[in-house]
Design a protein around this motif. Structure first.
Motif, PDB file in Angstrom:
ATOM      1  N   VAL A 157      -0.415  -1.614  10.369  1.00  0.00           N
ATOM      2  CA  VAL A 157      -1.479  -1.018  10.626  1.00  0.00           C
ATOM      3  C   VAL A 157      -2.558  -1.560   9.245  1.00  0.00           C
ATOM      4  N   ALA A 158      -2.185  -1.112   8.086  1.00  0.00           N
ATOM      5  CA  ALA A 158      -2.937  -1.623   6.929  1.00  0.00           C
ATOM      6  C   ALA A 158      -2.487  -2.838   6.418  1.00  0.00           C
ATOM      7  N   HIS A 159      -1.550  -3.204   6.391  1.00  0.00           N
ATOM      8  CA  HIS A 159      -1.126  -4.764   5.762  1.00  0.00           C
ATOM      9  C   HIS A 159      -1.401  -5.883   6.643  1.00  0.00           C
ATOM     10  N   LEU A 160      -1.563  -5.766   7.960  1.00  0.00           N
ATOM     11  CA  LEU A 160      -1.858  -6.834   8.612  1.00  0.00           C
ATOM     12  C   LEU A 160      -3.490  -6.867   8.780  1.00  0.00           C
ATOM     13  N   ALA A 161      -4.242  -5.640   8.579  1.00  0.00           N
ATOM     14  CA  ALA A 161      -5.499  -5.410   8.567  1.00  0.00           C
ATOM     15  C   ALA A 161      -5.926  -6.141   6.989  1.00  0.00           C
TER      16      ALA A 161
ATOM     17  N   PHE B 249       0.806  -1.256   0.010  1.00  0.00           N
ATOM     18  CA  PHE B 249      -0.025   0.201   0.096  1.00  0.00           C
ATOM     19  C   PHE B 249       0.902   1.312  -0.064  1.00  0.00           C
ATOM     20  N   ARG B 250       2.068   1.219   0.319  1.00  0.00           N
ATOM     21  CA  ARG B 250       3.014   2.285   0.210  1.00  0.00           C
ATOM     22  C   ARG B 250       3.255   2.709  -1.194  1.00  0.00           C
ATOM     23  N   SER B 251       3.416   1.794  -2.153  1.00  0.00           N
ATOM     24  CA  SER B 251       3.980   2.141  -3.435  1.00  0.00           C
ATOM     25  C   SER B 251       2.864   2.551  -4.191  1.00  0.00           C
TER      26      SER B 251
ATOM     27  N   PHE C 121     -10.960  -4.680   0.652  1.00  0.00           N
ATOM     28  CA  PHE C 121     -10.110  -4.029   1.421  1.00  0.00           C
ATOM     29  C   PHE C 121      -9.315  -3.409   0.672  1.00  0.00           C
ATOM     30  N   ALA C 122      -8.142  -3.946  -0.250  1.00  0.00           N
ATOM     31  CA  ALA C 122      -7.044  -3.451  -0.960  1.00  0.00           C
ATOM     32  C   ALA C 122      -7.411  -2.044  -1.763  1.00  0.00           C
ATOM     33  N   ALA C 123      -8.781  -2.409  -2.605  1.00  0.00           N
ATOM     34  CA  ALA C 123      -9.102  -1.283  -3.408  1.00  0.00           C
ATOM     35  C   ALA C 123      -9.338  -0.037  -2.481  1.00  0.00           C
ATOM     36  N   GLN C 124     -10.019  -0.082  -1.311  1.00  0.00           N
ATOM     37  CA  GLN C 124     -10.364   0.937  -0.460  1.00  0.00           C
ATOM     38  C   GLN C 124      -9.111   1.557   0.346  1.00  0.00           C
ATOM     39  N   VAL C 125      -8.212   0.777   0.342  1.00  0.00           N
ATOM     40  CA  VAL C 125      -6.899   1.286   1.070  1.00  0.00           C
ATOM     41  C   VAL C 125      -6.044   2.212   0.097  1.00  0.00           C
ATOM     42  N   TYR C 126      -6.055   1.707  -1.072  1.00  0.00           N
ATOM     43  CA  TYR C 126      -5.353   2.578  -2.200  1.00  0.00           C
ATOM     44  C   TYR C 126      -6.297   3.702  -2.447  1.00  0.00           C
TER      45      TYR C 126
ATOM     46  N   LEU D 178      -3.562 -15.343  -9.152  1.00  0.00           N
ATOM     47  CA  LEU D 178      -2.606 -14.858  -8.306  1.00  0.00           C
ATOM     48  C   LEU D 178      -2.794 -15.047  -6.733  1.00  0.00           C
ATOM     49  N   GLU D 179      -1.592 -15.569  -5.999  1.00  0.00           N
ATOM     50  CA  GLU D 179      -1.390 -15.432  -4.678  1.00  0.00           C
ATOM     51  C   GLU D 179      -1.071 -13.917  -4.320  1.00  0.00           C
ATOM     52  N   TRP D 180      -2.071 -13.312  -3.537  1.00  0.00           N
ATOM     53  CA  TRP D 180      -1.442 -11.860  -3.189  1.00  0.00           C
ATOM     54  C   TRP D 180      -0.972 -11.974  -1.969  1.00  0.00           C
ATOM     55  N   ILE D 181       0.244 -11.347  -1.921  1.00  0.00           N
ATOM     56  CA  ILE D 181       1.158 -11.323  -0.760  1.00  0.00           C
ATOM     57  C   ILE D 181       1.575  -9.932  -0.513  1.00  0.00           C
ATOM     58  N   PRO D 182       1.185  -9.299   0.524  1.00  0.00           N
ATOM     59  CA  PRO D 182       1.602  -7.915   1.173  1.00  0.00           C
ATOM     60  C   PRO D 182       3.019  -7.949   1.402  1.00  0.00           C
ATOM     61  N   TYR D 183       3.683  -6.670   1.353  1.00  0.00           N
ATOM     62  CA  TYR D 183       4.974  -6.593   1.385  1.00  0.00           C
ATOM     63  C   TYR D 183       4.987  -5.168   2.031  1.00  0.00           C
ATOM     64  N   TRP D 184       6.000  -4.908   2.973  1.00  0.00           N
ATOM     65  CA  TRP D 184       6.056  -3.680   3.676  1.00  0.00           C
ATOM     66  C   TRP D 184       7.269  -3.742   4.441  1.00  0.00           C
TER      67      TRP D 184
END
Length: 238
Positions: free
Chosen positions: A98-102, A12-14, A115-120, A35-41
């Protein structure tokens, strides 16, 4: 030999991850589903300790001033090309968990992509602080999630460990920036390489052949995507 699913690392940072997200869901929905969606931060101290306990490391190189100014120009340029009006966020006291674990909590509820769409949207269009639990709460209400689980995710030990494992997988996959698309030995870094990744998937050639234990080549098979039931940064912006 077991083959891993196609996967992508996003943050979400990028802003480039945001552009890749839009392209995935709007232009390539079949690939998005595969795809498997994997958050990274960039991890905080707690997550860093969990990584160390597992023997994994997180490599982070601070961005230079010149690169930062270039990215500001580049993102504005790409936004104009896409007809998007973007706001550049100010991360005064960032805590990316806060956002990525959520996101992981939302994924458990089958709402990861919403959720991802709304955070972006909140971060890159509305100028909201995604490190603020109030922002996560509002997003949870909007998508019909268990709001408490999303807001409390940053304090949840189980989700902390899941998050650390996601970052450890990134380390094993050689992630150095996002968005990054991976299949087999092949990596595609950056939103501008998404189309090439999709082309390779359609041709059934993404990743080429996987190596068998005895060194023999294992054919990739005829199916270009490995589908599963549910689909649902630091260190460089892709």
């Amino acid at each position: 030999m077991k083959r891993e699913r196609l996967r992508w690392y996003f943050s979400f940072r990028s802003p480039y991850s945001y552009f890749a997200f839009l392209d995935l869901v709007e232009k390539y929905p079949r690939v998005a589903d595969a795809l498997e969606w994997i958050p990274y931060w960039e991890p905080d101290e707690w997550t860093t300790r969990l990584l160390a306990e597992s023997g994994a490391t997180f490599t982070y190189t601070p961005m230079s001033r010149d690169k930062h100014f270039y990215i500001l120009q580049d993102v504005r340029r790409i936004g104009r090309q896409r007809g998007l009006t973007l706001t550049w966020p100010v991360d005064a006291r960032p805590c990316w968990e806060v956002a990525h674990l959520a996101y992981l909590a939302a994924e458990e509820q089958g709402l990861g992509r919403l959720f991802a769409a709304q955070v972006y949207q909140a971060r890159w269009r509305d100028g909201r602080d995604i490190h603020d639990p109030a922002t996560i709460r509002d997003i949870g209400v909007r998508i019909g999630a268990d709001v408490g689980a999303l807001v409390d995710a940053v304090h949840d030990v189980t989700l902390r460990r899941r998050g650390a494992e996601a970052l450890a997988r990134g380390s094993r996959d050689g992630v150095f920036g996002v968005p990054l698309f991976v299949q087999g030995r092949e990596k595609y870094w950056g939103v501008e390489r998404l189309a090439a990744f999709v082309d390779a998937c359609d041709a059934g050639t993404a990743g080429g052949a996987d190596a068998a234990p005895d060194g023999a080549a294992v054919p990739t098979g005829t199916a270009p995507y490995v589908l599963a039931g549910d689909g649902g940064h630091a260190g460089g912006c892709g």
